[in-house]
Design an enzyme around this catalytic site. Structure first.
Site, PDB file in Angstrom:
ATOM      1  N   ASP A  69       0.811  -1.216   0.000  1.00 33.94           N
ATOM      2  CA  ASP A  69       0.000   0.000   0.000  1.00 33.94           C
ATOM      3  C   ASP A  69       0.847   1.271   0.000  1.00 33.94           C
ATOM      4  O   ASP A  69       2.059   1.227   0.249  1.00 33.94           O
ATOM      5  CB  ASP A  69      -0.955   0.007   1.205  1.00 33.94           C
ATOM      6  CG  ASP A  69      -0.282  -0.446   2.503  1.00 33.94           C
ATOM      7  OD1 ASP A  69       0.962  -0.404   2.576  1.00 33.94           O
ATOM      8  OD2 ASP A  69      -0.993  -0.846   3.432  1.00 33.94           O
ATOM      9  N   HIS A 140      -6.788  -4.829  10.384  1.00 37.38           N
ATOM     10  CA  HIS A 140      -6.599  -4.572   8.948  1.00 37.38           C
ATOM     11  C   HIS A 140      -5.339  -5.244   8.413  1.00 37.38           C
ATOM     12  O   HIS A 140      -4.368  -5.456   9.130  1.00 37.38           O
ATOM     13  CB  HIS A 140      -6.657  -3.073   8.613  1.00 37.38           C
ATOM     14  CG  HIS A 140      -5.479  -2.242   9.008  1.00 37.38           C
ATOM     15  ND1 HIS A 140      -5.622  -1.034   9.653  1.00 37.38           N
ATOM     16  CD2 HIS A 140      -4.152  -2.407   8.831  1.00 37.38           C
ATOM     17  CE1 HIS A 140      -4.421  -0.515   9.848  1.00 37.38           C
ATOM     18  NE2 HIS A 140      -3.513  -1.331   9.360  1.00 37.38           N
ATOM     19  N   GLU A 145      -9.527  -2.050   5.665  1.00 35.14           N
ATOM     20  CA  GLU A 145     -10.092  -1.792   6.987  1.00 35.14           C
ATOM     21  C   GLU A 145     -11.306  -2.697   7.222  1.00 35.14           C
ATOM     22  O   GLU A 145     -11.826  -3.296   6.275  1.00 35.14           O
ATOM     23  CB  GLU A 145     -10.524  -0.318   7.058  1.00 35.14           C
ATOM     24  CG  GLU A 145      -9.375   0.677   6.863  1.00 35.14           C
ATOM     25  CD  GLU A 145      -8.518   0.865   8.111  1.00 35.14           C
ATOM     26  OE1 GLU A 145      -8.487  -0.028   8.983  1.00 35.14           O
ATOM     27  OE2 GLU A 145      -7.871   1.925   8.200  1.00 35.14           O
TER      28      GLU A 145
HETATM   29  C1  GLP Z   1      -0.057  -0.038   8.463  1.00 33.57           C
HETATM   30  C2  GLP Z   1       0.006  -0.815   7.176  1.00 33.57           C
HETATM   31  C3  GLP Z   1      -0.119  -2.273   7.436  1.00 33.57           C
HETATM   32  C4  GLP Z   1       0.589  -2.593   8.732  1.00 33.57           C
HETATM   33  C5  GLP Z   1      -0.178  -2.004   9.882  1.00 33.57           C
HETATM   34  C6  GLP Z   1       0.471  -2.175  11.243  1.00 33.57           C
HETATM   35  O1  GLP Z   1      -0.283   1.248   8.393  1.00 33.57           O
HETATM   36  N1  GLP Z   1      -0.847  -0.400   6.112  1.00 33.57           N
HETATM   37  O2  GLP Z   1       0.389  -2.981   6.319  1.00 33.57           O
HETATM   38  O3  GLP Z   1       0.654  -3.968   8.908  1.00 33.57           O
HETATM   39  O4  GLP Z   1      -0.517  -0.665   9.621  1.00 33.57           O
HETATM   40  O5  GLP Z   1       1.493  -1.272  11.463  1.00 33.57           O
HETATM   41  P1  GLP Z   1       2.501  -1.347  12.695  1.00 33.57           P
HETATM   42  O6  GLP Z   1       3.430  -2.461  12.390  1.00 33.57           O
HETATM   43  O7  GLP Z   1       3.186  -0.020  12.715  1.00 33.57           O
HETATM   44  O8  GLP Z   1       1.680  -1.612  13.903  1.00 33.57           O
END
Ligand code: GLP
Length: 251
Positions: A69, A140, A145
């Site tokens: 993404d 997510h 979401e």
């Molecule tokens: C993000 C991404 C996800 C990721 C998630 C968790 O913003 N779009 O792909 O797995 O949120 O993020 P974090 O590892 O910082 O908790």
């Protein structure tokens, strides 16, 4: 369900397990097509991978990668963009990433067309061999979401309020839209490798693995994936019941 659950004592050990799995794929097939993820969870994975690249234990010159993404409307040089994250964490440590390390184009005039193009690029590469995944606190995956359809393709989507609140790297100018691979796109990866660490992910991990699949927890779709490895530290695994823990690799 061909699912493997791996529980490791701490973040470093869990991340090391994930990086070593990626390296195994690259050694077996240097031209592996990888799906890559961002987020704080992945930083120690990329740190270990950089080490494996530098020491020559894993080849970095021939893989193709597609990130899950990217935010819409955030310049690629902005420190909060996923382009900048990937550049820092991985791409500037590999030989000639140009033309083989892709992220969705969040700056395209037409995000819908950019999303469709991304699907075409993945198909042209022969599909994804190994998809790395994190998980959001609300379950997510990518930026799919709660409520996102299980058969969704890469698309421009709105981010939930909760996701915007925990977002890092922006000073009050948080983006609220992104282009993300769809859940259907993710499910087509030949193998999925999900990493979750820390107590803040324990509820999402519980919903993903212990409850019936539902769009309320997008990651729960993975219960139906034919080749899935879930890697957790003991905090993220904190709510799992004995019936799942007894099949987990807890060495
Ligand atoms: C993000 C991404 C996800 C990721 C998630 C968790 O913003 N779009 O792909 O797995 O949120 O993020 P974090 O590892 O910082 O908790």
């Amino acid at each position: 369900m061909a699912m493997q659950i791996v529980v490791r004592h701490d973040v470093q050990e869990a991340a090391r397990y994930v990086a070593d799995q990626i390296a195994k794929h690259l050694v077996a097939n240097p031209a592996t097509v990888m799906g890559l993820a961002t987020g704080e969870t992945m930083r120690p994975v990329y740190a270990r991978l950089r080490h494996l690249f530098a020491s020559g234990e894993a080849p970095s010159a021939a893989f193709t990668s597609f990130n899950l993404d990217e935010f819409i409307g955030v310049p690629t040089a902005h420190p909060g963009s996923f382009h900048a994250y990937m550049e820092d964490e991985l791409f500037r440590h590999v030989v000639d990433p140009e033309g083989r390390c892709f992220l969705p184009d969040g700056l395209a005039d037409d995000p819908v067309a950019a999303a469709a193009l991304y699907e075409t690029l993945i198909a042209k590469a022969g599909g994804i061999d190994l998809q790395l995944l994190g998980i959001g606190r609300n379950g997510h995956i990518g930026f799919n979401e709660p409520g996102a359809p299980f058969d969704g393709r890469t698309a421009a989507v709105n981010l939930s309020l909760q996701t915007c609140q925990v977002m890092q790297g922006f000073d009050g100018d948080q983006p609220d839209r992104a282009i993300t691979m769809g859940i259907g796109t993710i499910m087509e990866a030949r193998r999925c490798l999900l990493l979750a660490t820390g107590e803040a992910k324990a509820d999402a991990v519980f919903a993903m693995l212990e409850q019936a699949p539902s769009t309320a927890c997008p990651a729960s779709v993975l219960q139906g994936h034919p080749d899935l490895i879930i890697v957790l530290d003991r905090h993220a695994a904190g709510r799992l019941t004995d019936s799942l823990l007894k099949i987990a690799d807890q060495s």
